[in-house]
Design an enzyme around this catalytic site. Structure first.
Site, PDB file in Angstrom:
ATOM      1  N   LYS A   1      10.749   6.452  -3.973  1.00  0.00           N
ATOM      2  CA  LYS A   1      10.887   5.016  -3.631  1.00  0.00           C
ATOM      3  C   LYS A   1      11.389   4.222  -4.837  1.00  0.00           C
ATOM      4  O   LYS A   1      12.336   3.433  -4.736  1.00  0.00           O
ATOM      5  CB  LYS A   1       9.520   4.426  -3.191  1.00  0.00           C
ATOM      6  CG  LYS A   1       8.854   5.159  -2.056  1.00  0.00           C
ATOM      7  CD  LYS A   1       7.505   4.543  -1.695  1.00  0.00           C
ATOM      8  CE  LYS A   1       6.436   4.612  -2.759  1.00  0.00           C
ATOM      9  NZ  LYS A   1       5.996   5.993  -3.109  1.00  0.00           N
TER      10      LYS A   1
ATOM     11  N   ARG B   1       2.189   8.276 -16.646  1.00  0.00           N
ATOM     12  CA  ARG B   1       1.224   7.449 -15.921  1.00  0.00           C
ATOM     13  C   ARG B   1      -0.137   8.132 -15.881  1.00  0.00           C
ATOM     14  O   ARG B   1      -0.227   9.327 -15.624  1.00  0.00           O
ATOM     15  CB  ARG B   1       1.725   7.193 -14.499  1.00  0.00           C
ATOM     16  CG  ARG B   1       2.623   5.980 -14.416  1.00  0.00           C
ATOM     17  CD  ARG B   1       3.344   5.862 -13.104  1.00  0.00           C
ATOM     18  NE  ARG B   1       2.503   5.957 -11.914  1.00  0.00           N
ATOM     19  CZ  ARG B   1       2.968   5.760 -10.684  1.00  0.00           C
ATOM     20  NH1 ARG B   1       4.247   5.463 -10.497  1.00  0.00           N
ATOM     21  NH2 ARG B   1       2.163   5.850  -9.648  1.00  0.00           N
TER      22      ARG B   1
HETATM   23  P1  G5P Z   1       2.900   3.190  -6.972  1.00  0.00           P
HETATM   24  O1  G5P Z   1       3.384   2.939  -8.326  1.00  0.00           O
HETATM   25  O2  G5P Z   1       3.564   2.543  -5.840  1.00  0.00           O
HETATM   26  P2  G5P Z   1       3.141   5.718  -5.552  1.00  0.00           P
HETATM   27  O3  G5P Z   1       2.076   6.750  -5.658  1.00  0.00           O
HETATM   28  O4  G5P Z   1       3.330   5.100  -4.230  1.00  0.00           O
HETATM   29  O5  G5P Z   1       2.862   4.771  -6.795  1.00  0.00           O
HETATM   30  P3  G5P Z   1       5.188   6.775  -7.079  1.00  0.00           P
HETATM   31  O6  G5P Z   1       4.344   7.885  -7.636  1.00  0.00           O
HETATM   32  O7  G5P Z   1       5.583   5.670  -7.965  1.00  0.00           O
HETATM   33  O8  G5P Z   1       4.557   6.241  -5.783  1.00  0.00           O
HETATM   34  P4  G5P Z   1       7.921   7.011  -6.108  1.00  0.00           P
HETATM   35  O9  G5P Z   1       8.197   5.678  -6.680  1.00  0.00           O
HETATM   36  O10 G5P Z   1       8.100   7.212  -4.645  1.00  0.00           O
HETATM   37  O11 G5P Z   1       6.454   7.526  -6.452  1.00  0.00           O
HETATM   38  O12 G5P Z   1       8.727   8.137  -6.856  1.00  0.00           O
HETATM   39  P5  G5P Z   1       9.771   8.041  -8.083  1.00  0.00           P
HETATM   40  O13 G5P Z   1       9.100   7.615  -9.326  1.00  0.00           O
HETATM   41  O14 G5P Z   1      11.007   7.312  -7.650  1.00  0.00           O
HETATM   42  O15 G5P Z   1      10.167   9.594  -8.213  1.00  0.00           O
HETATM   43  C1  G5P Z   1       9.233  10.545  -8.700  1.00  0.00           C
HETATM   44  C2  G5P Z   1       9.955  11.532  -9.656  1.00  0.00           C
HETATM   45  O16 G5P Z   1      10.867  12.334  -8.903  1.00  0.00           O
HETATM   46  C3  G5P Z   1      10.777  10.840 -10.747  1.00  0.00           C
HETATM   47  O17 G5P Z   1      10.606  11.526 -11.965  1.00  0.00           O
HETATM   48  C4  G5P Z   1      12.223  10.921 -10.261  1.00  0.00           C
HETATM   49  O18 G5P Z   1      13.126  11.071 -11.336  1.00  0.00           O
HETATM   50  C5  G5P Z   1      12.210  12.161  -9.359  1.00  0.00           C
HETATM   51  N1  G5P Z   1      13.011  11.925  -8.156  1.00  0.00           N
HETATM   52  C6  G5P Z   1      13.124  10.768  -7.457  1.00  0.00           C
HETATM   53  N2  G5P Z   1      13.929  10.898  -6.401  1.00  0.00           N
HETATM   54  C7  G5P Z   1      14.333  12.201  -6.405  1.00  0.00           C
HETATM   55  C8  G5P Z   1      15.186  12.962  -5.552  1.00  0.00           C
HETATM   56  O19 G5P Z   1      15.743  12.464  -4.563  1.00  0.00           O
HETATM   57  N3  G5P Z   1      15.364  14.253  -5.865  1.00  0.00           N
HETATM   58  C9  G5P Z   1      14.761  14.839  -6.946  1.00  0.00           C
HETATM   59  N4  G5P Z   1      14.962  16.126  -7.170  1.00  0.00           N
HETATM   60  N5  G5P Z   1      13.953  14.141  -7.797  1.00  0.00           N
HETATM   61  C10 G5P Z   1      13.748  12.868  -7.530  1.00  0.00           C
HETATM   62  O20 G5P Z   1       1.351   2.819  -6.882  1.00  0.00           O
HETATM   63  C11 G5P Z   1       0.459   3.229  -7.879  1.00  0.00           C
HETATM   64  C12 G5P Z   1      -0.931   2.708  -7.585  1.00  0.00           C
HETATM   65  O21 G5P Z   1      -0.926   1.271  -7.572  1.00  0.00           O
HETATM   66  C13 G5P Z   1      -1.804   0.752  -6.561  1.00  0.00           C
HETATM   67  C14 G5P Z   1      -2.559   1.986  -6.038  1.00  0.00           C
HETATM   68  O22 G5P Z   1      -3.697   2.182  -6.842  1.00  0.00           O
HETATM   69  C15 G5P Z   1      -1.532   3.103  -6.238  1.00  0.00           C
HETATM   70  O23 G5P Z   1      -2.115   4.404  -6.248  1.00  0.00           O
HETATM   71  N6  G5P Z   1      -1.011   0.095  -5.516  1.00  0.00           N
HETATM   72  C16 G5P Z   1      -1.495  -0.392  -4.376  1.00  0.00           C
HETATM   73  N7  G5P Z   1      -2.752  -0.445  -3.858  1.00  0.00           N
HETATM   74  C17 G5P Z   1      -2.893  -0.999  -2.632  1.00  0.00           C
HETATM   75  N8  G5P Z   1      -1.853  -1.480  -1.924  1.00  0.00           N
HETATM   76  C18 G5P Z   1      -0.596  -1.465  -2.393  1.00  0.00           C
HETATM   77  N9  G5P Z   1       0.430  -1.952  -1.661  1.00  0.00           N
HETATM   78  C19 G5P Z   1      -0.373  -0.892  -3.666  1.00  0.00           C
HETATM   79  N10 G5P Z   1       0.739  -0.712  -4.421  1.00  0.00           N
HETATM   80  C20 G5P Z   1       0.328  -0.108  -5.535  1.00  0.00           C
HETATM   81 MG    MG Z   2       7.116   4.361  -7.902  1.00  0.00          MG
END
Ligand code: G5P
Ligand code: MG
Length: 227
Positions: A13, A161
């Site tokens: 995302k 993180r």
């Molecule tokens: P976050 O920060 O929203 P998450 O767990 O939803 O955290 P996260 O881990 O940030 O999501 P992402 O953003 O979906 O995942 O993924 P990303 O960072 O883009 O990609 C992950 C890795 O894979 C990167 O190293 C990237 O380079 C690689 N990658 C990406 N795309 C690809 C691809 O297409 N191919 C390949 N091969 N690699 C790829 O929320 C964190 C915390 O904040 C709170 C909660 O405590 C939550 O746990 N929070 C909330 N709590 C309640 N309600 C809400 N709405 C909340 N929002 C946040």
């Molecule tokens: Mg993220």
């Protein structure tokens, strides 16, 4: 354009939100980055939610809805925004619907990234970000052009993180399945949902996202022209 990106932890995302925000010149509203900034600044809110975030649990709906309401009311959101990480529960989705209705009732697009769990774990375990500008990288999938130097700001300090540690990742994936995955059905029912097979390279996924957004925008412009 208003875009909501849905997907499990590590689904991509944030990566796609960064690319699309730059291309469309609209802000990325990452609720994860918002809450991590509160923790880093050690604000009263940061102190309150630090443990919840680090353990991989969700911050309360009321706190998150307030944060998003405030952020969307800023001037830079008038031409649209990309939501990364919100809504994440059915009550948040309902609050977001009400917020949009109270603003202008303009439609928004929801894109869900479907990625198998083993791939999520691989992505999260290799992720790191620039300490200065928050740009995201991966040990295998997205290395900086010059090793050890951020492409965007030139800094050479990187951070991991706290909630990317294995114990918290397991909780985050369980919480996603219980609280967030039901949003796929929620948005399917109201017809806003598009799905992307999130397995592939960042560039391949981006091509799918662009194609969907192009279709949405042309439909939207046509509808606006006909009105
Ligand atoms: P976050 O920060 O929203 P998450 O767990 O939803 O955290 P996260 O881990 O940030 O999501 P992402 O953003 O979906 O995942 O993924 P990303 O960072 O883009 O990609 C992950 C890795 O894979 C990167 O190293 C990237 O380079 C690689 N990658 C990406 N795309 C690809 C691809 O297409 N191919 C390949 N091969 N690699 C790829 O929320 C964190 C915390 O904040 C709170 C909660 O405590 C939550 O746990 N929070 C909330 N709590 C309640 N309600 C809400 N709405 C909340 N929002 C946040
Ligand atoms: Mg993220």
């Amino acid at each position: 354009m208003r875009l909501v990106l849905l997907g499990a932890p590590g689904a991509g995302k944030g990566t796609q939100a960064d690319i699309m925000a730059e291309e469309f010149n609209i802000p990325k509203l990452s609720t994860g980055e918002m809450v991590r900034a509160e923790v880093a600044a050690d604000t009263a809110l940061g102190k309150e939610i630090k443990e919840t975030i680090n353990k991989g649990k969700l911050v309360s709906d009321s706190i998150m809805v307030d944060l998003v309401k405030n952020r969307i009311s800023k001037n830079d959101c008038v031409n649209g925004f990309i939501l990364d990480g919100f809504p994440r529960t059915i009550p948040q989705a309902e609050a977001f619907d009400s917020l949009i209705k109270s603003l202008d009732n303009q439609s928004f697009m929801v894109i869900n990234f479907a990625v198998p769990t083993e791939e999520l774990v691989k992505r999260i375990s290799g992720r790191y970000t620039c300490k200065a500008c928050n740009a995201g990288y991966h040990k295998e999938f997205k290395k900086p052009i010059v090793a050890g130097v951020c492409d965007k700001c030139g800094s050479s300090e990187f951070v991991f993180r706290e909630d990317d540690k294995p114990e918290a990742v397991k909780v985050r994936i369980d919480v996603y399945n219980e609280k967030t995955a039901p949003l796929i059905e929620y948005y399917k029912k109201n017809g806003f949902l598009s799905e992307v097979n999130g397995t592939g390279t960042i560039e391949q996924i981006n091509a799918s996202v662009r194609a969907l957004v192009k279709g949405f925008n042309s439909g939207f412009n046509k509808a606006a022209g006909e009105a």
